[in-house]
Design a protein around this motif. Structure first.
Motif, PDB file in Angstrom:
ATOM      1  N   LEU A  56       0.754  -1.153  -0.142  1.00 36.16           N
ATOM      2  CA  LEU A  56      -0.047   0.112   0.122  1.00 36.16           C
ATOM      3  C   LEU A  56       0.670   1.102  -0.150  1.00 36.16           C
ATOM      4  CD1 LEU A  56      -3.045  -0.911   2.490  1.00 36.16           C
ATOM      5  CD2 LEU A  56      -2.642  -1.503  -0.050  1.00 36.16           C
ATOM      6  N   ASP A  57       2.016   1.135   0.550  1.00 35.79           N
ATOM      7  CA  ASP A  57       3.033   2.363   0.476  1.00 35.79           C
ATOM      8  C   ASP A  57       3.324   2.544  -0.969  1.00 35.79           C
ATOM      9  OD1 ASP A  57       4.348  -0.074   0.142  1.00 35.79           O
ATOM     10  OD2 ASP A  57       5.847   0.484   1.315  1.00 35.79           O
ATOM     11  N   TRP A  58       3.236   1.576  -1.840  1.00 38.31           N
ATOM     12  CA  TRP A  58       3.729   1.901  -3.156  1.00 38.31           C
ATOM     13  C   TRP A  58       2.358   2.318  -3.971  1.00 38.31           C
ATOM     14  CZ3 TRP A  58       2.715   0.736  -8.434  1.00 38.31           C
ATOM     15  CH2 TRP A  58       3.800   0.829  -9.257  1.00 38.31           C
ATOM     16  N   HIS A  59       1.278   1.524  -3.671  1.00 39.12           N
ATOM     17  CA  HIS A  59       0.027   1.925  -4.686  1.00 39.12           C
ATOM     18  C   HIS A  59      -0.692   2.939  -4.145  1.00 39.12           C
ATOM     19  CE1 HIS A  59       0.377  -1.556  -7.247  1.00 39.12           C
ATOM     20  NE2 HIS A  59       0.984  -2.075  -6.501  1.00 39.12           N
ATOM     21  N   GLY A  60      -0.634   3.319  -3.213  1.00 43.33           N
ATOM     22  CA  GLY A  60      -1.443   4.445  -2.264  1.00 43.33           C
ATOM     23  C   GLY A  60      -2.740   4.002  -1.663  1.00 43.33           C
ATOM     24  N   SER A  61      -3.422   3.030  -2.072  1.00 45.51           N
ATOM     25  CA  SER A  61      -4.484   2.331  -1.367  1.00 45.51           C
ATOM     26  C   SER A  61      -4.844   0.945  -1.782  1.00 45.51           C
ATOM     27  CB  SER A  61      -5.677   3.347  -1.898  1.00 45.51           C
ATOM     28  OG  SER A  61      -6.132   3.194  -3.225  1.00 45.51           O
ATOM     29  N   LEU A  62      -5.644   0.353  -1.019  1.00 43.59           N
ATOM     30  CA  LEU A  62      -6.245  -0.845  -1.420  1.00 43.59           C
ATOM     31  C   LEU A  62      -6.896  -0.882  -2.816  1.00 43.59           C
ATOM     32  CD1 LEU A  62      -6.427  -3.950  -0.647  1.00 43.59           C
ATOM     33  CD2 LEU A  62      -8.394  -3.488   0.610  1.00 43.59           C
ATOM     34  N   GLU A  63      -7.776   0.138  -3.065  1.00 45.95           N
ATOM     35  CA  GLU A  63      -8.381  -0.048  -4.443  1.00 45.95           C
ATOM     36  C   GLU A  63      -7.466   0.271  -5.634  1.00 45.95           C
ATOM     37  OE1 GLU A  63      -8.877   1.991  -1.524  1.00 45.95           O
ATOM     38  OE2 GLU A  63     -10.903   0.966  -0.936  1.00 45.95           O
ATOM     39  N   LYS A  80       4.910  -2.601   5.366  1.00 49.99           N
ATOM     40  CA  LYS A  80       4.526  -1.950   4.351  1.00 49.99           C
ATOM     41  C   LYS A  80       3.156  -1.504   4.156  1.00 49.99           C
ATOM     42  CE  LYS A  80       5.342  -6.065   2.486  1.00 49.99           C
ATOM     43  NZ  LYS A  80       5.218  -7.300   1.537  1.00 49.99           N
ATOM     44  N   GLY A  81       2.693  -0.765   5.294  1.00 55.55           N
ATOM     45  CA  GLY A  81       1.691   0.084   5.267  1.00 55.55           C
ATOM     46  C   GLY A  81       0.292  -0.884   5.758  1.00 55.55           C
ATOM     47  N   ALA A  82       0.664  -2.169   5.762  1.00 51.32           N
ATOM     48  CA  ALA A  82      -0.624  -2.938   6.122  1.00 51.32           C
ATOM     49  C   ALA A  82      -0.857  -3.255   7.551  1.00 51.32           C
ATOM     50  CB  ALA A  82      -0.069  -4.487   5.738  1.00 51.32           C
ATOM     51  N   ASP A  83      -2.158  -3.346   7.757  1.00 43.54           N
ATOM     52  CA  ASP A  83      -2.627  -3.511   9.082  1.00 43.54           C
ATOM     53  C   ASP A  83      -2.690  -4.809   9.434  1.00 43.54           C
ATOM     54  OD1 ASP A  83      -4.418  -2.217  11.259  1.00 43.54           O
ATOM     55  OD2 ASP A  83      -5.852  -4.012  10.790  1.00 43.54           O
ATOM     56  N   VAL A  84      -2.683  -5.365  10.844  1.00 47.43           N
ATOM     57  CA  VAL A  84      -2.391  -6.648  11.342  1.00 47.43           C
ATOM     58  C   VAL A  84      -3.656  -7.015  12.168  1.00 47.43           C
ATOM     59  CG1 VAL A  84      -0.048  -6.813  11.118  1.00 47.43           C
ATOM     60  CG2 VAL A  84      -1.044  -5.946  13.361  1.00 47.43           C
ATOM     61  N   ASP A  85      -4.315  -6.085  12.482  1.00 40.05           N
ATOM     62  CA  ASP A  85      -5.494  -6.406  13.398  1.00 40.05           C
ATOM     63  C   ASP A  85      -6.273  -7.699  12.997  1.00 40.05           C
ATOM     64  OD1 ASP A  85      -5.079  -4.385  15.230  1.00 40.05           O
ATOM     65  OD2 ASP A  85      -6.786  -3.238  14.837  1.00 40.05           O
ATOM     66  N   GLU A  86      -6.825  -7.808  11.883  1.00 40.68           N
ATOM     67  CA  GLU A  86      -7.529  -8.893  11.314  1.00 40.68           C
ATOM     68  C   GLU A  86      -6.678 -10.034  11.511  1.00 40.68           C
ATOM     69  OE1 GLU A  86     -10.642 -11.274  10.370  1.00 40.68           O
ATOM     70  OE2 GLU A  86     -10.666  -9.150  10.871  1.00 40.68           O
ATOM     71  N   LEU A  87      -5.646 -10.085  11.113  1.00 37.07           N
ATOM     72  CA  LEU A  87      -4.571 -11.435  11.293  1.00 37.07           C
ATOM     73  C   LEU A  87      -4.724 -11.852  12.653  1.00 37.07           C
ATOM     74  CD1 LEU A  87      -2.405 -13.297  10.487  1.00 37.07           C
ATOM     75  CD2 LEU A  87      -0.664 -11.154  10.714  1.00 37.07           C
ATOM     76  N   VAL A  88      -4.389 -10.929  13.663  1.00 35.32           N
ATOM     77  CA  VAL A  88      -4.265 -11.262  14.917  1.00 35.32           C
ATOM     78  C   VAL A  88      -5.618 -11.822  15.694  1.00 35.32           C
ATOM     79  CG1 VAL A  88      -3.973 -10.274  17.529  1.00 35.32           C
ATOM     80  CG2 VAL A  88      -2.491  -9.692  15.491  1.00 35.32           C
ATOM     81  N   ARG A  89      -6.711 -11.008  15.208  1.00 37.58           N
ATOM     82  CA  ARG A  89      -8.073 -11.584  15.552  1.00 37.58           C
ATOM     83  C   ARG A  89      -8.203 -13.028  15.115  1.00 37.58           C
ATOM     84  NH1 ARG A  89      -9.955  -5.972  14.801  1.00 37.58           N
ATOM     85  NH2 ARG A  89     -10.270  -6.606  12.594  1.00 37.58           N
ATOM     86  N   SER A  90      -7.972 -13.427  13.623  1.00 34.91           N
ATOM     87  CA  SER A  90      -8.223 -14.699  13.377  1.00 34.91           C
ATOM     88  C   SER A  90      -7.417 -15.711  13.963  1.00 34.91           C
ATOM     89  CB  SER A  90      -7.999 -14.593  11.790  1.00 34.91           C
ATOM     90  OG  SER A  90      -6.769 -14.313  11.608  1.00 34.91           O
ATOM     91  N   CYS A  91      -6.387 -15.253  14.399  1.00 34.06           N
ATOM     92  CA  CYS A  91      -5.308 -16.360  14.848  1.00 34.06           C
ATOM     93  C   CYS A  91      -5.179 -16.556  16.510  1.00 34.06           C
ATOM     94  CB  CYS A  91      -3.916 -16.099  14.332  1.00 34.06           C
ATOM     95  SG  CYS A  91      -2.891 -14.815  14.850  1.00 34.06           S
ATOM     96  N   ALA A  92      -5.838 -15.624  16.966  1.00 34.12           N
ATOM     97  CA  ALA A  92      -5.589 -15.442  18.548  1.00 34.12           C
ATOM     98  C   ALA A  92      -5.891 -16.928  19.261  1.00 34.12           C
ATOM     99  CB  ALA A  92      -6.577 -14.748  19.174  1.00 34.12           C
ATOM    100  N   GLY A  93      -6.841 -17.515  18.824  1.00 33.36           N
ATOM    101  CA  GLY A  93      -7.282 -18.743  19.454  1.00 33.36           C
ATOM    102  C   GLY A  93      -6.247 -19.990  19.432  1.00 33.36           C
ATOM    103  N   ARG A  94      -5.332 -19.614  18.204  1.00 28.98           N
ATOM    104  CA  ARG A  94      -4.335 -20.649  17.920  1.00 28.98           C
ATOM    105  C   ARG A  94      -2.726 -20.552  18.682  1.00 28.98           C
ATOM    106  NH1 ARG A  94      -6.078 -23.765  13.376  1.00 28.98           N
ATOM    107  NH2 ARG A  94      -8.038 -22.727  12.369  1.00 28.98           N
ATOM    108  N   LEU A  95      -2.629 -19.445  19.180  1.00 25.59           N
ATOM    109  CA  LEU A  95      -1.584 -19.082  19.654  1.00 25.59           C
ATOM    110  C   LEU A  95      -1.182 -19.395  21.097  1.00 25.59           C
ATOM    111  CD1 LEU A  95      -1.447 -15.137  18.287  1.00 25.59           C
ATOM    112  CD2 LEU A  95      -0.272 -17.292  17.225  1.00 25.59           C
ATOM    113  N   ARG A  96       0.115 -20.140  21.105  1.00 30.55           N
ATOM    114  CA  ARG A  96       0.721 -20.636  22.453  1.00 30.55           C
ATOM    115  C   ARG A  96       1.496 -19.420  23.075  1.00 30.55           C
ATOM    116  NH1 ARG A  96      -0.418 -24.730  25.739  1.00 30.55           N
ATOM    117  NH2 ARG A  96      -0.152 -26.224  23.897  1.00 30.55           N
ATOM    118  N   GLY A  97       2.047 -18.567  22.102  1.00 32.44           N
ATOM    119  CA  GLY A  97       2.914 -17.507  22.454  1.00 32.44           C
ATOM    120  C   GLY A  97       3.483 -16.927  20.978  1.00 32.44           C
TER     121      GLY A  97
END
Length: 463
Positions: free
Chosen positions: A195-202, A361-378
């Motif tokens: 997104l830092d290169w293209h400017g937006s997801l769109e 690179k400008g990406a957000d990680v909130d959705e990633l963390v929400r989706s995998c939280a139940g699988r994480l030992r650490g």
């Protein structure tokens, strides 16, 4: 084929090649061989580049190092390397002067002979899918080559005789393309990246969508709404679910085709077994289905799809099992350089100690963390943007132990692996799936993966 042996309208054309990477050097050589007057420019200047400059001079190319901002005199065309942003001074100056700017892929298309292209793009899985596709085409007896973003410059490949080319295209390459029209094309998936290169997801998605030209057979990921939208009505779909007519998908333990068969409403072709997909993970099954859809669109028989998958050898650093130490699996997926790829890798684990961090690179990680939280030992964090991941873990997985490793020296990965081992329990997977690029600490994702594997082997020797 000798480029000079081919008559063309390139004779005397004044061309600037911007960037002396692999594709830029290839473009300069081929254009010079066609009789163009080529000047190659590069903002950097070092010993390796001076060696490249000397080699290009032997082909009649003028090379200017240390100045990548200034247009070199009167020009008819600029051919830019894919990584050059549209807003760099040289390219904006060309636009103001009305000089056409294209990329190496567009140049290759304009030079291309009779060989059709089967092309694919996506945020993740491109190299795996294009290599699977090439194996399927080879199994069907076609003379082919995997080219493009996979490593072999297309501008050189199109000068040789092939029945068909398996073409991997990045968003950068597609951005600088305008007339490329593959025989069939697929968008594997679209998630925030570059997104830092293209400017937006769109804008990023729009560049991906340029792979679908008028007349191109469109293949879409039916499980990815953006891919479906870009491909439009009438596209062939692939899905990890049971396929409907017009789709390829999974039935029990089989990959099946209900699109490219004589009677899709009442007929299905068995293509392969899930066990034929290596390394096995849901996103790799999707890669195999996408490759199969492109191959089948070109007329490849079902048995060649299976043979191709069995012949496919995965590239390094893609869900690669390194070792099992005291009941814990250590897996290198250093190629997971964005959150979407890391999510796919984590989804294949029941319980993981996740090693993450790098350049987001400008990406957000909130959705990633929400989706995998139940699988994480650490979680063990490293790299420049580890604080952003730590903040997301604090919001969405506060119960998960997190170890921050600020080290950036050559021994940093040893400490990372030791910390991960201390968190892991038998049956867990210690997974390097960083969700970020490697360049803050390592020369490449491959170097990062190699450091991880070396640290794991050192750990095994100590235990």
């Amino acid at each position: 084929m000798d480029a000079q042996a081919v008559s063309s309208p390139w004779e005397g054309l004044r061309v600037c090649v911007a960037g002396l990477g692999v594709s830029g050097r290839a473009a300069a050589r081929v254009l010079a061989g066609r009789g163009a007057r080529v000047t190659a420019v590069e903002g950097r200047d070092d010993e390796a580049l001076r060696g490249h400059a000397a080699e290009l001079a032997g082909h009649g190319v003028t090379v200017r190092l240390g100045d990548g901002d200034t247009l070199p005199g009167d020009l008819d065309l600029v051919v830019t390397s894919p990584g050059w942003r549209p807003d760099v001074p040289l390219l904006t100056a060309a636009a103001r002067a009305g000089i056409e700017v294209i990329g190496e892929v567009e140049l290759a298309w304009r030079l291309a002979g009779a060989a059709p292209w089967l092309a694919l793009t996506g945020t993740n899985g491109k190299t795996t899918a294009v290599r699977m596709l090439a194996c399927m085409l080879e199994a069907a007896g076609h003379r082919t080559l995997a080219v493009g973003n996979v490593g072999t410059p297309i501008v050189e490949a199109v000068l040789d005789k092939h029945d068909v080319l398996a073409v991997e295209l990045s968003s950068y390459q597609l951005h600088w393309s305008s007339t490329v029209a593959p025989f069939a094309a697929a968008v594997l998936n679209v998630a925030p990246d570059h997104l830092d290169w293209h400017g937006s997801l769109e804008a990023y998605a729009a560049d991906k969508g340029k792979i679908y030209a008028p007349g191109t057979i469109a293949v879409v990921n039916s499980d990815d709404p953006t891919s479906v939208r870009l491909g439009g009505a009438g596209a062939i779909g692939f899905t990890l679910g049971t396929p409907r007519p017009g789709q390829l998908g999974v039935v029990e333990d089989l990959l099946v085709d209900r699109a490219l068969v004589p009677d899709p409403a009442n007929e299905a072709a068995e293509l392969a077994a899930l066990s034929d997909v290596r390394p096995f993970a849901p996103h790799n099954v999707a890669n195999a289905l996408a490759a199969a859809a492109l191959a089948r669109a070109f007329g490849v028989p079902a048995e060649a799809v299976r043979e191709g998958l069995r012949a496919f050898v995965p590239d390094p650093h893609r869900i690669a099992h390194v070792a099992t130490v005291e009941g814990v699996d250590y897996v290198d997926d250093s190629k997971a350089t964005n959150p979407h790829a890391a999510a796919s890798s984590l989804a294949a684990c029941r319980s993981a100690v996740w090693i993450a961090g790098g350049l987001l690179k400008g990406a957000d990680v909130d959705e990633l963390v929400r989706s995998c939280a139940g699988r994480l030992r650490g979680v063990v964090l490293l790299g420049a943007d580890r604080g952003q991941i730590a903040a997301s873990l604090a919001r969405h997985a506060p119960q998960v132990p997190v170890v921050d490793v600020p080290d950036t020296d050559t021994g940093a990965m040893d400490r990372v692996v030791s910390e991960a081992a201390a968190l892991a329990q038998p049956g867990d997977t210690v997974l390097l799936a960083p969700a970020g690029a490697s360049f803050d600490m390592f020369a490449s994702y491959g170097a990062r993966g190699d450091a991880f594997a070396a640290a794991v082997r050192a750990l095994a020797e100590r235990r």
